[in-house]
Design a protein around this motif. Sequence first.
Motif, PDB file in Angstrom:
ATOM      1  N   ARG A 156      -4.323  33.494  -8.613  1.00  0.00           N
ATOM      2  CA  ARG A 156      -4.993  34.406  -7.700  1.00  0.00           C
ATOM      3  C   ARG A 156      -5.560  35.558  -8.482  1.00  0.00           C
ATOM      4  O   ARG A 156      -5.181  35.798  -9.624  1.00  0.00           O
ATOM      5  CB  ARG A 156      -4.049  34.883  -6.607  1.00  0.00           C
ATOM      6  N   SER A 215      -4.411  34.056   7.157  1.00  0.00           N
ATOM      7  CA  SER A 215      -4.722  34.303   5.749  1.00  0.00           C
ATOM      8  C   SER A 215      -5.535  35.569   5.534  1.00  0.00           C
ATOM      9  O   SER A 215      -5.477  36.170   4.479  1.00  0.00           O
ATOM     10  CB  SER A 215      -5.461  33.100   5.180  1.00  0.00           C
ATOM     11  N   GLU A 216      -6.343  35.968   6.514  1.00  0.00           N
ATOM     12  CA  GLU A 216      -7.145  37.175   6.288  1.00  0.00           C
ATOM     13  C   GLU A 216      -7.365  37.891   7.608  1.00  0.00           C
ATOM     14  O   GLU A 216      -7.100  37.338   8.667  1.00  0.00           O
ATOM     15  CB  GLU A 216      -8.477  36.820   5.648  1.00  0.00           C
ATOM     16  N   GLY A 245     -11.819  31.534  -4.101  1.00  0.00           N
ATOM     17  CA  GLY A 245     -12.456  32.642  -3.420  1.00  0.00           C
ATOM     18  C   GLY A 245     -13.453  33.331  -4.330  1.00  0.00           C
ATOM     19  O   GLY A 245     -13.497  33.072  -5.528  1.00  0.00           O
ATOM     20  N   SER A 283     -12.801  34.885   1.074  1.00  0.00           N
ATOM     21  CA  SER A 283     -12.142  33.583   1.012  1.00  0.00           C
ATOM     22  C   SER A 283     -13.196  32.487   1.021  1.00  0.00           C
ATOM     23  O   SER A 283     -14.317  32.688   1.495  1.00  0.00           O
ATOM     24  CB  SER A 283     -11.209  33.427   2.210  1.00  0.00           C
TER      25      SER A 283
END
Lengths: 376, 402
Positions: free
Chosen positions: B259, B76-77, B189, B267
């Motif tokens: 988002r 995810s990151e 987030g 996050s």
Amino acid sequence: MIASTIRWSHRNLFAKPLDAVLSLVVIPLCAWALYSGGSWVFQGAQWGIIPESIRVLLVGIYPADQIWRAWGTLLIFGLLFGATLGCVFFLHRVLALGYCLVVAAIALVAVYSEPTSALLIVAAAALALAGWFATSRWENLRRFLVPAWTLGLIAVFALLSPPGIGLWGGLMLSVLITMVTAVLSLPLGILLAFGRRSQLASVRMFCTAYIETMRSVPLILVVYCVWIVLPVLAPQYSVPDVLRGMAGFTIFFSAYVAEYVRSGLQAVPKGQVEAARSLGMSELDVNRYIVLPQSLRVVVPPLVGNVLDVFNAAPLVFIIGLTDFLRAGQMVLANPQYSDRTYEIYIFLFVTYFLIGSLITFAARKLELHLAKGAR
Amino acid sequence: MTVQQQTGPQPRFDLKASAWSRRKKRIKHDLLQIAIIVAMVGILIAFALAVRNGLARHGISFSFDYLWQAAGFDISEGKTFSWSGSLPNLTDFTAADSNAQALITGLFNTIKVAVLGIIFSTILGVMLGVGRLSTNWLVRQISFGVIEFVRNTPLLIQLVFWYFAVVLQFPPLAAAAKLYGGFIISQQGTYLPWPVLAEGATIPSAVAASVGIALVFTALFVSAKLRILALVAAFAALALAIGLGFPFVLDYPVANRFRASGGIAISPEMAALLLAIVVNSASYIAEIVRGAIEAVNRGQWEAAAALGLNRRDTLSDIILPQVFRVVLPSLGNQYINLSKNTALGIAIGFPELFNIYGTIANQTGRTLEGIVIVMVAYLLLSWIISAVVNFANSRLAMGTSR
């Protein structure tokens, strides 16, 4: 009364402009936090979940009809803890009274839900008191402490294992992991500490490498690694997860114990060693009778602190699929009917961990004071 | 970290020993030494063989080939290295990248959290440590309470609490965007405004602006005389940059329904991990700082008071500089602990090194090879931190007369 309050607050809260500003910011914040927290604790929270799930929290999935084994463990540990306390704190009348009051309060809470448990808690507390009294009164008993702990741990293992070691869980598992690690890592740590200052360069090198490696990698990695490697090494035996976890903890924490012990060894004055040698003692005897006793005296408080570290690290066993205290709490929350009680469960966990942790810290500080009395 | 080698025990002087018996002793010593080395190496080889046999029984061989296979999962990151032409550059990780690149992404995330954690926990730790000695009773008690509470409860439960009971209880994105405006703090987030290069920015103006901002920060850390100089220079540089057309603009995050885009995103997992690690380490650092402040000679306080310095100046100009010299080794240990603690991110699904290793091990069955890699990575990380701290320590210690 009012005047003294004003004087106190003037001295402690508004002594200087910066203090006054800080107080003016912090006091309303604290009041708000106390008010909202308090109103939630006494009105919003539904504490009924704690007695409902207390068995899961304390022993995990240990079968309900075998629960007497867990009570037996509590009784054994009560006696041993009491006896250990007696070696350090003399049982004054005031202490005994305070202790009885605390036990009575706990028993009252327990009576409310279950009378049998209240009786057993009181029994364990009474055993602890008896042990405390015995070792603080008769000093001769103290030399049996180490054998008693060893026997006690073996007895606990024998008592708890018949339903299956894999079923251990909850707070009981956290405590057992802590105990076993604390007991096993001590001799290993002492050996490593001596090895690190051995005259043989090879021994020194290996011990240093071991200690520094263990201190540089995360515990969770070591526990996982041991859990993976043990079955590969010994495929013919199926070692239960709990024992593999304990092995990982012991391997990791013995490096830390070694460093504490080493600091104690360095604190022993050189003259002591020289005097012992000039008396013609062998190298082994010098270390065994002169250096080790004096250094252990210095390192007992940090070693007690190390026990707290082990206890605080115990939740990491989630990585190998064990259900410790924290995992048990999450298991309760996984039940859809309880899913909105997140805060109740976590606060219960926090309070229990904090009480046990503070007790250990308190004991370590008291020990430090107690042991410092005879020091030069 | 105890890196320095301690001196071995001195050889004992033996009056009666003749040259021959001394030589005999030395040979015995050397033979013992060799025997131990042989035994240790033997044990290690036996261990390796046993592992290999154990693996062979399951039909697995020990090899690192899997590192170059495609990972087949997303992260995810985090960034990874990839080769564009002959130059390595940082790119986002995609499922087509190799397992090795996945591990690099994990390492990137670990280092990211570790570096941010070290910075923030030092700041918070010094504040808590000074707060513990504040003249304000309430501040003192609160600092004490926070430190004791954090130190006496497990980090993992703190982390899980921060994640499930705090970060995930933030309002959903749509509601949060209306609440906090430029900053968006939401379940999905946290988004902060971040400076980016404006359209049509020229290189000279960008350089001038960067220099100006850098000078403002250096002004914080230099002596009063240099500070004025630095501020004047910073002012000049910034004026020049504005004259050329200011090159940076703040990129505000904009929230859609699911988002947000723009700004810089943190996050929920990273926010929780960072919060837990920073508060935890700060409590330990606070105790180190408090101990060191109390250990500073009372004469220093009295001398500063005699010179007419107030408490704040005494603390910042007299006491804390001495404290930092004393606490640096202990801080180094704490920083190593902090970087090790980032491995707990696996409990909440933050894609740090250990977590990525777990995913790869699950997919390929290569558990042992991965453990070797991860262990080496953590060892290197710890050594780098201790090397940096030791270096800083030696530099700081050189300037003092004591």
